[in-house]
Design an enzyme around this catalytic site. Structure first.
Site, PDB file in Angstrom:
ATOM      1  N   ASP A 165    -105.554 -19.805 -60.815  1.00 49.69           N
ATOM      2  CA  ASP A 165    -105.137 -21.165 -61.593  1.00 49.69           C
ATOM      3  C   ASP A 165    -105.072 -22.459 -60.546  1.00 49.69           C
ATOM      4  OD1 ASP A 165    -103.133 -20.059 -59.933  1.00 49.69           O
ATOM      5  OD2 ASP A 165    -101.601 -20.066 -61.859  1.00 49.69           O
ATOM      6  N   ASP A 216    -107.101  -5.656 -70.374  1.00 48.02           N
ATOM      7  CA  ASP A 216    -107.525  -5.147 -69.179  1.00 48.02           C
ATOM      8  C   ASP A 216    -106.955  -3.524 -69.063  1.00 48.02           C
ATOM      9  OD1 ASP A 216    -109.363  -6.183 -67.774  1.00 48.02           O
ATOM     10  OD2 ASP A 216    -108.236  -7.196 -66.063  1.00 48.02           O
TER      11      ASP A 216
END
Length: 664
Positions: free
Chosen positions: A299, A156
């Site tokens: 998550d 990223d």
């Protein structure tokens, strides 16, 4: 005297129960856990009934004191609810290793060509090469057919040097044009360029063991399983271990969750994904529209979203990877503030525990961020109660006498501490565990409040890892809070010792003094965590393997990517500082002998006077470095602490208070 002995009877009954029951039972059986947790719950409810009927309702409405009593009681109700939920959760336990063995035999009996395809995602933002190389080499070394395995480094920050490194190591480098939705957005971009039937996710600082897929994939024979999560283990000491000088004798802070709480959650089918060290079914990810981007803890929200669609998360409590714990207090709080904010964010989301479709009532309750919401408020109030009494004379309860107090609160404290010592014997010591929680309170409580008021006010922050984080720091903010509370508490005690200046006189005063003393001890230990120690970039593993240094046989006692410590006989002699080190499985390589010692620093052992310890430094490159990474990080060694040496812990804390440390 008789009155106080009678008051201690409930405590003696608690001690008798644990001595005759749990301390003679296996803590892995459901019935033993259920009976023990039910007993502790009964003690807690007895205490709360006494608090309500004898110490709250009888209190006269006389202004500030009345409201203070009720505020504290409400906080205690919240604490009691959290404890009861914890007891319900811990009343079950499951170990799925035998199930993994059974499933693996059938799963891998098939022809290799029939095995499913697996993509390994390594999302990265700003981690340096010294962190990333371990994960990339570890993922590339997984024990799985190469034609069925692809490793994707999801970059990223669009780094050219990382692209070149990935090409060199034959893994796939993926970039995107923006950084929208942080890690979740990065992984969703990875979904677009990959096609594996299963997706294993490892944060940039976590190295999978070679047999990771062989232990986790077989669980997906059950079509209702969407994710298999494994525990996160670490090869470095976290800031709490390091700053207290307990690196080799006190477990890292997350062991309680991953070793004890997570298996219990799995037994109730309320396990959740922790991001790294997990593997998911692509079909289940597609069913929820990709990794959720609404929360900074994608998550946890992934598990909740999958539960909405009927997919469960399994937990396999086996050490199948190793990674970097937060390396300093900055990273420590970045992590925990993110977890806290993300957990609270789920309360506001359509797929969270309150509004998500398809969840049972039990699942909704167990996915509430109760611990984040309650624990720091309770710890702060524990510090505040004696201060308010000593300075303003406000009683925390309608106080009758010490005997009544001892008869109800002491059994509860004894029951809870004994439960924790039984259920987590190698993960818990009351004073240290309390000190760690108290230390975190001063930064985490404001995070809880801000997350409730503005749950989406802070963006995702990456935990700093790797080179650049080795220096020592000082947490001035937390230390200022700790020092101030200690000072106010001590002054309150001193003022009330002198009759002419005393604010309070009464039977609660001895209780307040005792309470204050415990708080001061806890705060003093917490203050030590504020002082960070410098740390090495590469972390050494303890070994006991043969080695040869310039044809002199010896034993490796410690090995890192850039250093080895080798024990050789005292009669050994070397011609220069440049020596050749021979390790099993490696071609001989040159090392620099920088230091020779004879006594190992140890509390329990005096050292081996028959050996010299050679401190050898080296720089491996290419395939030799890759082989060393595989040797050290993919399953042969661990930094796990199997048991707590209470004497060593006490000695190290004492030494640390004087600025010194010794480790085993």
């Amino acid at each position: 005297m008789v009155q106080y002995l009678v008051a201690l009877v409930p405590t003696f009954l608690v001690l008798a129960f644990f001595c005759l029951g749990p301390f003679n039972w296996s803590r892995r059986h459901t019935w033993t856990r259920a009976v023990t947790c039910a007993f502790v719950a009964a003690v807690a409810l007895r205490y709360m009934f006494w608090r309500l009927t004898e110490t709250v309702l009888p209190y006269p409405n006389n202004g500030a004191s009345f409201y203070w009593v009720w505020i504290l009681f409400v906080v205690e109700i919240l604490a009691c609810v959290e404890v009861i939920l914890f007891l319900v959760l811990m009343s079950r336990y499951v170990d799925r290793s035998a199930e993994a063995d059974r499933l693996a035999r059938g799963f891998f009996a098939r022809d290799k060509r029939e095995l499913p395809t697996v993509d390994v995602f390594i999302p990265t933002y700003n981690e340096p090469l010294d962190v990333l190389e371990r994960t990339i080499i570890g993922a590339r070394s997984l024990d799985y057919p190469p034609d069925k395995l692809n490793v994707y480094v999801l970059d990223d920050q669009r780094r050219d040097w990382l692209k070149a490194y990935c090409e060199e190591k034959n893994v796939i480098h993926v970039m995107r044009g923006d950084n929208n939705h942080a890690k979740a957005g990065n992984m969703n971009n990875g979904l677009k360029v990959s096609s594996g039937e299963f997706i294993a996710v490892f944060d940039a600082d976590f190295v999978p063991y070679r047999h990771f897929l062989r232990r986790t994939l077989p669980f997906f024979c059950d079509e209702s399983i969407g994710i298999v999560q494994t525990p996160q283990h670490f090869f470095n000491a976290d800031p709490v271990q390091s700053n207290l000088g307990l690196e080799n004798i006190w477990p890292d802070e997350q062991r309680l969750f991953f070793d004890e709480i997570a298996p219990s959650r799995d037994a109730w089918d309320v396990s959740f994904c922790c991001g790294s060290c997990s593997i998911a079914r692509r079909k289940s990810i597609d069913a929820i529209g990709g990794f959720p981007t609404e929360s900074i803890t994608e998550d946890l929200l992934t598990t909740l979203s999958m539960l909405n669609k009927g997919y469960k998360t399994r937990y396999l409590n086996e050490r199948l990877s190793m990674g970097l714990a937060a390396e300093n207090l900055t990273g420590y709080f970045v992590q925990r503030e993110r977890w806290c904010q993300g957990g609270i964010q789920t309360l506001y989301l359509h797929n969270g525990p309150l509004r998500g479709p398809g969840l049972t009532l039990f699942q909704r309750i167990m996915f509430l961020p109760a611990s984040w919401l309650v624990q720091y408020l309770v710890r702060f109030m524990i510090l505040l109660v004696p201060i308010v009494y000593l300075w303003f004379g406000l009683l925390p309860l309608y106080f009758t006498d010490i005997a009544d107090y001892v008869s109800h609160q002491v059994p509860l404290l004894a029951a809870y501490f004994l439960l924790m010592l039984w259920i987590t014997p190698t993960r818990y010591l009351p004073v240290i565990s309390s000190a760690v929680g108290t230390f975190a309170t001063f930064r985490m409580l404001p995070t809880v409040v801000s997350s409730l008021v503005r749950p989406f006010g802070k963006p995702f922050r990456v935990t700093p890892k790797g080179s650049g984080n080795e220096s020592n720091q000082f947490d001035r903010y937390s230390f200022a809070w700790i020092a101030s509370i200690i000072m106010i508490t001590v002054l309150g005690l001193l003022v009330n010792i002198v009759p002419e200046t005393a604010h309070v006189q009464g039977q609660f005063s001895p209780v307040a003094a005792w309470w204050s003393g415990i708080n001061i001890v806890v705060l003093l230990i917490a203050s030590l965590i504020c002082f960070e120690k410098p740390r090495r970039l590469f972390h050494a593993f303890k070994l006991d393997e043969p080695a040869i240094v310039d044809d002199v046989p010896g034993q490796i006692v410690s090995l890192a990517l850039d250093k080895a410590v080798v024990a050789v006989p005292t009669m050994s002699r070397f011609q220069s500082k440049s020596v050749v080190l021979k390790l099993p499985g490696f071609a001989p390589f040159k090392s620099e002998l920088r230091l020779v010692t004879q006594r190992r620093r140890s509390i329990s052992r005096g050292g081996d006077k028959q050996s010299y310890y050679l401190h050898l430094y080296f720089e491996l490159i290419g395939s030799a470095r890759d082989s060393m990474i595989v040797k050290l990080y993919t399953g042969q060694y661990s930094q796990d602490i199997r048991d707590i040496d209470k004497v060593a812990v006490s000695l190290n804390l004492l030494l640390r208070s004087f600025g010194r440390t010794r480790t085993l």
